[in-house]
Design a protein around this motif. Structure first.
Motif, PDB file in Angstrom:
ATOM      1  N   MET A  52       0.805  -1.224   0.000  1.00  0.00           N
ATOM      2  CA  MET A  52       0.000   0.000   0.000  1.00  0.00           C
ATOM      3  C   MET A  52       0.836   1.272   0.000  1.00  0.00           C
ATOM      4  SD  MET A  52      -3.099  -1.087   2.586  1.00  0.00           S
ATOM      5  CE  MET A  52      -4.228   0.095   1.830  1.00  0.00           C
ATOM      6  N   GLN A  55      -0.390   4.157  -2.453  1.00  0.00           N
ATOM      7  CA  GLN A  55      -1.559   4.902  -1.987  1.00  0.00           C
ATOM      8  C   GLN A  55      -1.238   5.777  -0.786  1.00  0.00           C
ATOM      9  OE1 GLN A  55      -1.491   1.669  -2.588  1.00  0.00           O
ATOM     10  NE2 GLN A  55      -3.208   1.065  -3.914  1.00  0.00           N
ATOM     11  N   ALA A  56      -0.198   5.421  -0.032  1.00  0.00           N
ATOM     12  CA  ALA A  56       0.156   6.194   1.161  1.00  0.00           C
ATOM     13  C   ALA A  56       0.891   7.479   0.812  1.00  0.00           C
ATOM     14  CB  ALA A  56       1.011   5.346   2.094  1.00  0.00           C
ATOM     15  N   ALA A  75      -9.003   1.206  -0.630  1.00  0.00           N
ATOM     16  CA  ALA A  75      -7.977   2.097  -0.116  1.00  0.00           C
ATOM     17  C   ALA A  75      -8.568   3.253   0.674  1.00  0.00           C
ATOM     18  CB  ALA A  75      -7.107   2.627  -1.249  1.00  0.00           C
ATOM     19  N   TYR A  76      -9.753   3.734   0.288  1.00  0.00           N
ATOM     20  CA  TYR A  76     -10.359   4.888   0.951  1.00  0.00           C
ATOM     21  C   TYR A  76     -11.462   4.468   1.928  1.00  0.00           C
ATOM     22  CZ  TYR A  76      -7.721   7.931  -2.108  1.00  0.00           C
ATOM     23  OH  TYR A  76      -6.690   8.594  -2.747  1.00  0.00           O
ATOM     24  N   ARG A  85      -4.391  11.486   0.063  1.00  0.00           N
ATOM     25  CA  ARG A  85      -3.745  10.195   0.293  1.00  0.00           C
ATOM     26  C   ARG A  85      -4.626   9.313   1.170  1.00  0.00           C
ATOM     27  NH1 ARG A  85       1.660  13.170   2.293  1.00  0.00           N
ATOM     28  NH2 ARG A  85       0.002  14.057   3.602  1.00  0.00           N
ATOM     29  N   SER A  86      -4.564   8.026   0.931  1.00  0.00           N
ATOM     30  CA  SER A  86      -5.398   7.077   1.662  1.00  0.00           C
ATOM     31  C   SER A  86      -4.994   7.021   3.130  1.00  0.00           C
ATOM     32  CB  SER A  86      -5.290   5.686   1.037  1.00  0.00           C
ATOM     33  OG  SER A  86      -5.875   4.708   1.861  1.00  0.00           O
ATOM     34  N   ALA A  89      -3.990   3.401   3.959  1.00  0.00           N
ATOM     35  CA  ALA A  89      -2.648   3.076   3.487  1.00  0.00           C
ATOM     36  C   ALA A  89      -1.581   3.740   4.349  1.00  0.00           C
ATOM     37  CB  ALA A  89      -2.491   3.509   2.023  1.00  0.00           C
ATOM     38  N   ARG A  90      -1.841   4.955   4.782  1.00  0.00           N
ATOM     39  CA  ARG A  90      -0.869   5.641   5.627  1.00  0.00           C
ATOM     40  C   ARG A  90      -0.818   5.039   7.028  1.00  0.00           C
ATOM     41  NH1 ARG A  90       1.348  10.198   3.822  1.00  0.00           N
ATOM     42  NH2 ARG A  90       1.558  11.167   5.891  1.00  0.00           N
ATOM     43  N   THR A  93       1.273   1.838   6.481  1.00  0.00           N
ATOM     44  CA  THR A  93       2.665   2.178   6.220  1.00  0.00           C
ATOM     45  C   THR A  93       3.316   2.831   7.433  1.00  0.00           C
ATOM     46  OG1 THR A  93       2.079   2.532   3.900  1.00  0.00           O
ATOM     47  CG2 THR A  93       4.206   3.370   4.617  1.00  0.00           C
TER      48      THR A  93
END
Length: 304
Positions: A52, A55-56, A75-76, A85-86, A89-90, A93
Motif C-alpha cells: 500500500m 496509496q500512502a 484504499a479509501y 492520500r489514503s 494506506a498511511r 505504512t
C-alpha cells in the motif's frame, strides 16, 4: 539410553508447558484478542506496508479530505487526508515506522539495562556506584523533557529518536534486574552451585537469567506501549520522524488543522495508538500471571 534420557520423554515437559501457556491464553479472552490484534498489526506493518506504499504517498487532490467510503475502492475505506492520500494506506505504512522505532528502542534499552543491572547486582565497587548515580541522574529528569531537549539540540532523525527513547528507559530495566539479582544471589540453590565450583558466568546463564527473564518480558511489553506513546508525542510536536517519512503521531499532527471538516484524518491514527497500547497492556497483564509462580494456581485449577 534410559527412559529418563530418551528425547521423547524430555520433550513431554516442554509440550506440557506450551500447552498450558496456550490454554491460559485461550481462557483469557481479553489477552487473546490483544494477541490477535498485535499479530494482525505485525503482518500489516511488514506485508501491507509494501503493498500500500503507493496509496500512502501518492497525491490525489480529487480525494482531498474525502470521507470514509467504498466507492473509490478499499484504499479509501477510512477516507483521505488533506492531499488525497489514503488514510488506511498511511496507517498501515506508518505502523512499520512506529513499530520499528519502538522495537529498536525497547531492544536497546532492554539489552543495555539488563547487562548493567547484572553487573551492578553481582559486583559491588566504585564502577557499580558510578553506574547507579548516573541512573539516578537520568531518572531525575522527565523522560519527555529530556527527549525534547536532546532532539532539539541534535536534530530529529530516526537514529537520534531511538537513542533518546532507549536512554530514558534504561533505568527501568537496570534497577529491576539489580533488585532481582541481589535477592536471587542469596538463594540456597545459588550458594549450592558456588559450593560445587560453578563460576559466576555459569550461575548467571543457568540460574539468574532464566529467573529474571519473565520479569523483563513483562516490563518490555509495557515499555513498548510507553515508547509508542512517547514517540507519537514527539512526532506530534514536530521533533520525531520528519517528512517524507511519517508515523502515527505525525499523522495526528498533520490532521489537526482539518479536524473540524475531516475528523477521520486524526481519529484513526489516534485510535490505532490507543488500541496498540491497550493490547500491549492486556498482554503484559497476562504475561505477569503466567510467569508468576504465585499466580499459576489459577490455570492449574481451571485445567483440573
Amino acid at each position: 539410553m534410559s527412559q529418563i534420557d530418551h528425547p521423547m520423554t524430555m520433550a513431554k515437559p516442554a509440550r506440557a508447558s506450551t500447552s498450558r501457556i496456550l490454554g491460559s491464553l485461550i481462557q483469557d479472552r481479553p489477552a487473546l484478542a490483544a494477541c490477535a490484534f498485535l499479530i494482525l498489526l505485525a503482518f500489516s506493518a511488514t506485508l501491507g506496508a509494501a503493498l500500500m506504499a503507493p496509496q500512502a504517498t501518492g497525491v490525489n487532490m480529487a480525494m482531498r479530505n474525502a470521507a470514509p467510503q467504498l466507492g473509490e475502492g478499499f484504499a479509501y475505506l477510512l477516507g483521505g487526508d488533506n492531499l488525497g492520500r489514503s488514510v488506511l494506506a498511511r496507517l498501515v505504512t506508518g505502523a512499520r515506522t512506529t513499530l520499528g522505532i519502538a522495537t529498536a528502542a525497547v531492544l536497546c534499552s532492554l539489552t543495555i539495562g539488563a547487562t548493567l543491572g547484572l553487573f551492578v547486582g553481582l559486583r559491588q565497587g566504585l564502577m557499580s556506584d558510578i553506574i547507579m548515580r548516573l541512573t539516578d541522574v537520568i531518572m531525575s529528569f522527565p523522560a519527555l523533557l529530556t527527549a525534547l531537549i536532546v532532539l532539539y539540540l541534535l536534530g530529529p532523525s530516526p537514529v537520534n529518536l531511538v537513542i533518546v527513547l532507549a536512554i530514558t528507559r534504561i533505568p527501568v530495566y537496570l534497577r529491576t534486574v539489580r533488585a532481582e539479582v541481589l535477592e536471587l544471589r542469596r538463594r540456597p540453590f545459588v550458594n549450592a552451585a558456588r559450593a560445587m565450583g560453578a563460576s559466576e558466568g555459569w550461575i548467571t546463564r543457568h540460574h539468574l537469567l532464566p529467573l529474571v527473564a519473565p520479569t523483563l518480558l513483562t516490563i518490555a511489553s509495557v515499555d513498548f506501549a510507553a515508547v509508542i506513546i512517547a514517540e507519537s508525542g514527539l512526532s506530534f510536536l514536530g521533533l520525531g520522524i520528519q517528512p517524507p517519512n511519517f508515523t502515527w503521531g505525525a499523522m495526528v499532527a498533520a490532521g489537526r488543522p482539518y479536524i473540524a471538516q475531516a475528523w477521520w484524518v486524526t481519529f484513526f491514527p489516534g485510535l490505532a495508538i490507543m488500541l496498540t497500547t491497550l493490547s500491549l497492556t492486556l498482554l503484559s497483564n497476562w504475561l505477569r500471571l503466567v510467569t508468576d509462580p504465585n499466580q499459576r494456581w489459577r490455570f492449574t485449577r481451571s485445567e483440573g
